[in-house]
Design a protein around this motif. Structure first.
Motif, PDB file in Angstrom:
ATOM      1  N   ASP A  32      24.322  56.034  37.601  1.00 61.57           N
ATOM      2  CA  ASP A  32      25.586  55.799  38.293  1.00 61.57           C
ATOM      3  C   ASP A  32      25.520  54.560  39.180  1.00 61.57           C
ATOM      4  N   ASP A  34      25.940  50.716  40.635  1.00 68.02           N
ATOM      5  CA  ASP A  34      27.038  49.776  40.775  1.00 68.02           C
ATOM      6  C   ASP A  34      26.524  48.411  40.320  1.00 68.02           C
ATOM      7  N   PRO A  35      27.075  47.829  39.250  1.00 72.62           N
ATOM      8  CA  PRO A  35      26.590  46.539  38.766  1.00 72.62           C
ATOM      9  C   PRO A  35      26.566  45.452  39.835  1.00 72.62           C
ATOM     10  N   ARG A  36      27.415  45.567  40.858  1.00 73.02           N
ATOM     11  CA  ARG A  36      27.444  44.551  41.912  1.00 73.02           C
ATOM     12  C   ARG A  36      26.179  44.571  42.768  1.00 73.02           C
ATOM     13  N   TYR A  74      25.295  42.503  32.432  1.00 71.63           N
ATOM     14  CA  TYR A  74      26.473  43.188  32.971  1.00 71.63           C
ATOM     15  C   TYR A  74      27.722  42.305  33.010  1.00 71.63           C
ATOM     16  N   ALA A  76      30.776  40.045  34.099  1.00 68.46           N
ATOM     17  CA  ALA A  76      31.613  39.910  35.301  1.00 68.46           C
ATOM     18  C   ALA A  76      31.468  41.093  36.252  1.00 68.46           C
ATOM     19  N   ARG A  77      31.029  42.246  35.734  1.00 70.49           N
ATOM     20  CA  ARG A  77      30.904  43.432  36.586  1.00 70.49           C
ATOM     21  C   ARG A  77      29.808  43.253  37.649  1.00 70.49           C
ATOM     22  N   ALA A  78      28.878  42.332  37.408  1.00 74.40           N
ATOM     23  CA  ALA A  78      27.798  42.095  38.366  1.00 74.40           C
ATOM     24  C   ALA A  78      28.204  41.073  39.432  1.00 74.40           C
ATOM     25  N   HIS A  79      29.410  40.574  39.329  1.00 75.53           N
ATOM     26  CA  HIS A  79      29.855  39.505  40.227  1.00 75.53           C
ATOM     27  C   HIS A  79      30.376  40.077  41.549  1.00 75.53           C
ATOM     28  N   GLU A  81      32.575  38.992  44.601  1.00 75.56           N
ATOM     29  CA  GLU A  81      33.488  37.938  45.024  1.00 75.56           C
ATOM     30  C   GLU A  81      33.275  37.671  46.513  1.00 75.56           C
ATOM     31  N   ASP A 285      30.438  48.497  49.607  1.00 76.62           N
ATOM     32  CA  ASP A 285      31.156  47.225  49.551  1.00 76.62           C
ATOM     33  C   ASP A 285      30.185  46.093  49.895  1.00 76.62           C
TER      34      ASP A 285
END
Length: 311
Positions: A32, A34-36, A74, A76-79, A81, A285
């Motif tokens: 589970d 989070d790619p970020r 991953y 864009a999911r690892a990006h 912003e 976040d």
């Protein structure tokens, strides 16, 4: 999956069995994740394997190789912003979103600071209007760094309010409600466990919630700002369009209140030789976590410098 081991040199060069090893690392990561924030989890695993990875202010080759592999996997999911929550703002009758990058910049092109502002529209802004925009931009920039100390589940309402305002009059009622929710949740974050306000009174930020705030020994908040954000719960269902002026005013007042509220929170201390933050705090976040770190460092360095917007 078969266990894969590589040498420090293979990790540093991204060579040999590096790809197979990264597949082995990914296989061991939480299902589970989070790619970020997967980079932090991956580096933690790699370090436990006895390999050296430097992921501090000065990232080494090994960390860069790992990051590049994860981004490739991953996408864009690892990006992450690197921009603070947008603020809705009106320029020459049209509504835009103001974008404040993290890390903080001293000079920002006007067409970057104001999303979707064209070169033609930027050129038509008068010198007086540009000065007012720059002043507001700086005030909101400072406020958002303070707001980064609040919980992501609180800040999400500020983000949503701005987006709803941009969507148009049909969504102004929802924008007003998100604005109130942002201030309400921010205030309640600081209330001790023994003080709570529930039911209909729980939304009355200028009445019952503010009384509880004062009872907790916290400094009074400006009543005129609380008046701006107050609204009835029925605005969520109202078919009557809310006025743009009061909706935008409430939104901006909530930013100012959010900053005042957040200043009462315990913040990171940037005066130490090392500044660290637990991964558990980053996951909800990542952007807000990065903003908190930069804010802590900047305070020690003398505070923020003024941002100028260039045509």
């Amino acid at each position: 999956m078969q266990k894969i081991l590589i040498s420090q040199q293979e990790l540093d060069e991204g060579a040999g069995q590096f790809d197979e090893y990264m597949q082995f690392v990914k296989h061991r990561l939480s299902v589970d994740l989070d790619p970020r924030t997967v980079l932090f989890s991956a580096v933690s695993l790699i370090s436990k394997d006895g390999l050296k990875v430097e992921l501090g202010s000065f990232r080494d080759a090994a960390a860069q190789n790992v990051d590049n592999w994860l981004i490739e996997y991953y996408g864009a999911r690892a990006h992450i912003e690197f921009a603070l929550p947008r603020i809705a703002y009106r320029i020459d009758g049209a509504t835009y979103l103001l974008m404040m990058p993290v890390p903080r910049m001293d000079l920002i092109p006007l067409t970057v600071a104001v999303e979707d502002l064209t070169d033609s529209a930027a050129a038509s802004i008068s010198a007086k209007r540009l000065l007012a925009l720059t002043n507001d931009f700086n005030e909101f920039y400072d406020a958002l760094y303070e707001i980064s100390e609040l919980l992501p589940t609180t800040v999400i309402h500020l983000r949503d309010a701005a987006q709803r305002i941009l969507q148009g009059p049909m969504f102004f009622g929802l924008a007003r409600w998100d604005t109130l929710m942002f201030v309400e949740k921010a205030m309640k974050e600081l209330l001790p466990k023994g003080i709570s306000v529930k039911g209909a009174d729980g939304h009355d930020v200028r009445g019952a919630v503010h009384e509880a705030w004062l009872a907790a020994g916290l400094p009074a908040l400006p009543m005129e700002l609380l008046d701006d954000v107050m609204c009835s719960h029925t605005v969520r269902y109202s078919e009557t369009t809310m006025p743009m002026d009061t909706t935008l005013k409430a939104h901006h007042s909530s930013v100012r209140l959010g900053a005042l509220i957040a200043r009462n929170l315990k913040t990171l201390d940037g005066s130490k030789n090392e500044l660290s933050i637990k991964l558990e705090s980053v996951r909800p976040d990542p952007l807000l976590s990065v903003a908190r770190i930069e804010k802590a460092i900047t305070i020690i360095n003398g505070g923020w410098s003024r941002v100028e917007l260039s045509r």
